[in-house]
Motif scaffolding. Sequence first.
Motif, PDB file in Angstrom:
ATOM      1  N   ARG A 196      42.616  40.241  31.264  1.00  0.00           N
ATOM      2  CA  ARG A 196      41.986  40.180  32.569  1.00  0.00           C
ATOM      3  C   ARG A 196      40.472  39.957  32.429  1.00  0.00           C
ATOM      4  O   ARG A 196      39.893  39.099  33.101  1.00  0.00           O
ATOM      5  CB  ARG A 196      42.273  41.508  33.275  1.00  0.00           C
ATOM      6  CG  ARG A 196      41.625  41.673  34.574  1.00  0.00           C
ATOM      7  CD  ARG A 196      41.777  43.103  35.045  1.00  0.00           C
ATOM      8  NE  ARG A 196      41.135  43.185  36.327  1.00  0.00           N
ATOM      9  CZ  ARG A 196      41.662  42.696  37.423  1.00  0.00           C
ATOM     10  NH1 ARG A 196      42.844  42.142  37.392  1.00  0.00           N
ATOM     11  NH2 ARG A 196      41.017  42.747  38.559  1.00  0.00           N
ATOM     12  N   PHE A 210      38.835  38.759  29.890  1.00  0.00           N
ATOM     13  CA  PHE A 210      38.582  37.433  29.329  1.00  0.00           C
ATOM     14  C   PHE A 210      38.703  36.354  30.407  1.00  0.00           C
ATOM     15  O   PHE A 210      37.827  35.494  30.551  1.00  0.00           O
ATOM     16  CB  PHE A 210      39.551  37.177  28.175  1.00  0.00           C
ATOM     17  CG  PHE A 210      39.514  35.772  27.636  1.00  0.00           C
ATOM     18  CD1 PHE A 210      38.378  35.279  27.021  1.00  0.00           C
ATOM     19  CD2 PHE A 210      40.627  34.946  27.737  1.00  0.00           C
ATOM     20  CE1 PHE A 210      38.347  33.984  26.520  1.00  0.00           C
ATOM     21  CE2 PHE A 210      40.599  33.651  27.243  1.00  0.00           C
ATOM     22  CZ  PHE A 210      39.458  33.168  26.640  1.00  0.00           C
ATOM     23  N   GLY A 211      39.788  36.417  31.175  1.00  0.00           N
ATOM     24  CA  GLY A 211      40.003  35.430  32.241  1.00  0.00           C
ATOM     25  C   GLY A 211      38.823  35.390  33.199  1.00  0.00           C
ATOM     26  O   GLY A 211      38.326  34.334  33.569  1.00  0.00           O
ATOM     27  N   LYS A 212      38.369  36.562  33.573  1.00  0.00           N
ATOM     28  CA  LYS A 212      37.263  36.670  34.509  1.00  0.00           C
ATOM     29  C   LYS A 212      35.966  36.148  33.878  1.00  0.00           C
ATOM     30  O   LYS A 212      35.180  35.467  34.534  1.00  0.00           O
ATOM     31  CB  LYS A 212      37.079  38.141  34.889  1.00  0.00           C
ATOM     32  CG  LYS A 212      36.892  38.352  36.358  1.00  0.00           C
ATOM     33  CD  LYS A 212      36.874  39.821  36.682  1.00  0.00           C
ATOM     34  CE  LYS A 212      36.543  39.963  38.157  1.00  0.00           C
ATOM     35  NZ  LYS A 212      36.659  41.341  38.600  1.00  0.00           N
ATOM     36  N   THR A 214      35.563  33.884  31.710  1.00  0.00           N
ATOM     37  CA  THR A 214      35.446  32.449  31.460  1.00  0.00           C
ATOM     38  C   THR A 214      34.680  31.766  32.596  1.00  0.00           C
ATOM     39  O   THR A 214      34.245  30.636  32.457  1.00  0.00           O
ATOM     40  CB  THR A 214      36.821  31.759  31.295  1.00  0.00           C
ATOM     41  OG1 THR A 214      37.590  32.005  32.458  1.00  0.00           O
ATOM     42  CG2 THR A 214      37.556  32.250  30.072  1.00  0.00           C
TER      43      THR A 214
END
Lengths: 210, 492
Positions: free
Chosen positions: B479, B481-483, B485
């Motif tokens: 989560r 990491f996704g944010k 990016t």
Amino acid sequence: MDFNELKQAVGDLDEEVVLDILNKVMEDGGSEAKDALEACQRGLDIVGDMFDKGEYFVGDLIFAGELMTQAVDILKPALAGTTTESVGKVILCTVEGDLHDIGKNIVRSILEANGIEVIDLGIDTPPQKIVDTMIAEDIHVVLLSGVLTLALDSMKKTVDAITAAGLRETTKILIGGNPVSEEAMKLTGADAWAHNPQHTNQACLDWLKK
Amino acid sequence: MKYAIQLQNQTLYGEAGECLLETLRREGVAPDAPCGGKGTCGKCKVTVNGQEVLACQTIVDRDMTLERPAAIAASILSVGTDISISADDNIMGNLIAIDLGTTTMVCFLLDKTGVELAVASALNPQGVYGADVITRIQAALDGKQEEMCTCVREGLSKLIAEVCKKALVSTGSIQRIALVANPCMQQLLMDISPKNLAKVPFSPILTETKTIPAVSIFPICTNAEFLIVPDLSGYVGADTMGCIISTEMYKKETITLMVDIGTNGEMVMGNRDHMIASSTAAGPALEGANIRLGMRGSVGAIDHVTWKDGRPKVHVIGDTKAVGICGSGLIDAVAVMLKNGIINQRGRIQSAQTQFEGERAFLLTEDIYLTQNDIRQVQLAKGAIAAGIELMAKQLGIKLTDIDEVLLAGAFGSFIDPKSACTIGLLPPILLPRIRAVGNAAGSGAKLLAVSKEQQALSDKLVKEIEFLELASVPDFQRTFGKQTNFPKEAL
């Protein structure tokens, strides 16, 4: 309740608005939880489209997957009693020799949000374990994920193991991840391939409904 | 059957049917092949009989006249942190300290009191087997381990001979060699298969200080002992240990964040009571690989980008015509693109820009551009590092604002503009005033380890004390990491 707004907020990956609406939905115990879930699923279609167009990339998909998991968790108490039956069961895993699970995890959250029961066998999964699980759980849809080029070999080995077990005729196999392509699909002997989790989702829904 | 290959005033011979890159590798004149010779990165370009081709995709099937871009001397960072070195009294000979990086190698010659006599550097000759650790591991496991071991030993021997020659001392006068490197480089040098680094849980093999006769590795060093510095984990190595030791972050009461951004971003956060180390798969994008027109920081590379009169203004190393862009230029370029609305917060190049082969792109100069995919690569690298910092702080139970100092180790950290790094959220914007570059801290650590038994004992102690955080196993990793990016919402 404005479910169009919810759909658009999921499409925009606007976490704040999504959570706000879902919490409001749950205020009365969640009488509209089913509609909310459906709006979220339609929102995911928007995400899938945006990914296809190049507006979103893998980082956004990861976040979308996490957002959906969160959404389902919020709605769950209200969904339990209703008629949201499982559409069916699939096996999902990262193939032997590959340890990458981000793509697999995105797919899992999106399938689950669409009512598909996912048996997640994790990473570095030996073909035999997949075959054993297929038999034990009576599953006919298998999703193989991988990031390394080497994963294609393992995908082929897995398809071969399913064939050797006499299950190939009754099984649909989809490969997904960085190295897959139309060619890779033919090479491995799979039935379908996908880079976009929404495509995987659609394939599963088609197969399970048959 | 052999064919003659003319290269400048040299004639090489290639076996009929072999790959040209192989021939050039054998002769030690191969261009870099960051992708390991798969034909995907486009960096091993040479001109054969007037035609531009990729060496890795060209079969030796005729006599050839070859031109390749003049060997470009990359600027290699040898200057380290200001450290006071106090050598043990019982040292009689000279000492060597080596920082063996995936991309570059630096060798220091010290006298018995620890004073630097000479320094030399070169590119790691294993570069022809791939740019990053993962490609190298694959190459080693594909049967190339022995030649990779030999080539790096030879490369380092040359550097040792070079520093000795510069200082007019004999290689026989060397008493000790201390070398820091990441675990993969270390193992390949020692001829230990890196297969442990290709499988969970990525356990390190070299986990305590050990000395062996150096002659078994460097035949010219007949009287020296070779010091093996312990690794903290499979992806946090002796080089990070060198950084910890030379920055003395283990002594401080306040919280330090040390970041060594290379192919892997290694990070250590904490203070004298509790330190956490972790590594993120930042990928080689920030070193110019995986970027369409990316290159190392050498002559012809755009190393800085600013915005002037409504368009980008670039600075090129060597003040020549730009031929590509290196990591520091890339970070600047993304920062100005973000600030000027050329990309949105999600990294999408806005539609009004140029297209290249169907992909959106942005022109930095007349012919140097960044593609949409280049931006995505930066987002992935940035996301990995930023997520790592966020999760380490959480693990320590601190807020980002509790971090007293951010130390940037390594070449990349010395050349990037901290403001650009914060603008794109590679480093927490809130910490901008607390960022400081510390140069080749790993190399400085190697020097300290070469001269002092006390420091060697310290590294053994630290290996046991420092907590290793496997970021991928933290439940919140995906989560975060996704944010991360995405780029920061607020412009800096």
